[in-house]
Enzyme design. Structure first.
Site: not given
Length: 133
Positions: A61-63
């Site tokens: 995950g990475s925004s």
């Protein structure tokens, strides 16, 4: 042979599979201008995701991954489709925003343990039906 996937974002596509053998975050892991995987140590480093049916069993995950996806659309370097091994709330947002900006978009589907391998040729229907060609 056909499979049924859950549709996160409707669309149709046909293309060759690029299966990622390790988790990836698009932020810092994919160059949006070349569509090449840049993540150090990634098994597919240097390969392009442009125009591929991209099979991603696991994301990190990475925004900001959605912003990278949007850049890929803007640069004309987006994959043909995304087949995700699990639900993701971030990466598909880039596809949604691309459509809102009038860009052609791609199907995004979820399938537990996708059995597809690099080099397979697949079609993805708007209903999430995946067929090996």
């Amino acid at each position: 042979m056909t499979w049924q996937a859950e549709v996160l974002f409707e669309g149709a596509a046909t293309g060759k599979v690029l299966r990622l053998d390790a988790p990836i975050s698009f932020w810092g892991g994919v160059d949006p201008r070349s569509a090449c995987i840049t993540l150090a140590g990634h098994p597919q480093r240097g390969q392009s995701i442009a125009g591929q049916v991209l099979v991603i069993p696991q994301l990190i995950g990475s925004s900001s991954s959605s912003a990278v996806m949007l850049e890929l659309f803007y640069c004309g370097m987006a994959p043909a489709a995304l087949i995700l091994g699990g639900r993701d709330a971030i990466l598909p947002v880039g596809v949604v925003v691309a459509r809102q900006m009038g860009r052609p978009t791609i199907p995004v589907v979820v399938m537990q343990s996708p059995p597809f391998e690099t080099g397979d040729r697949l079609s993805v229907s708007p209903e999430g039906r995946i067929e090996r060609l």
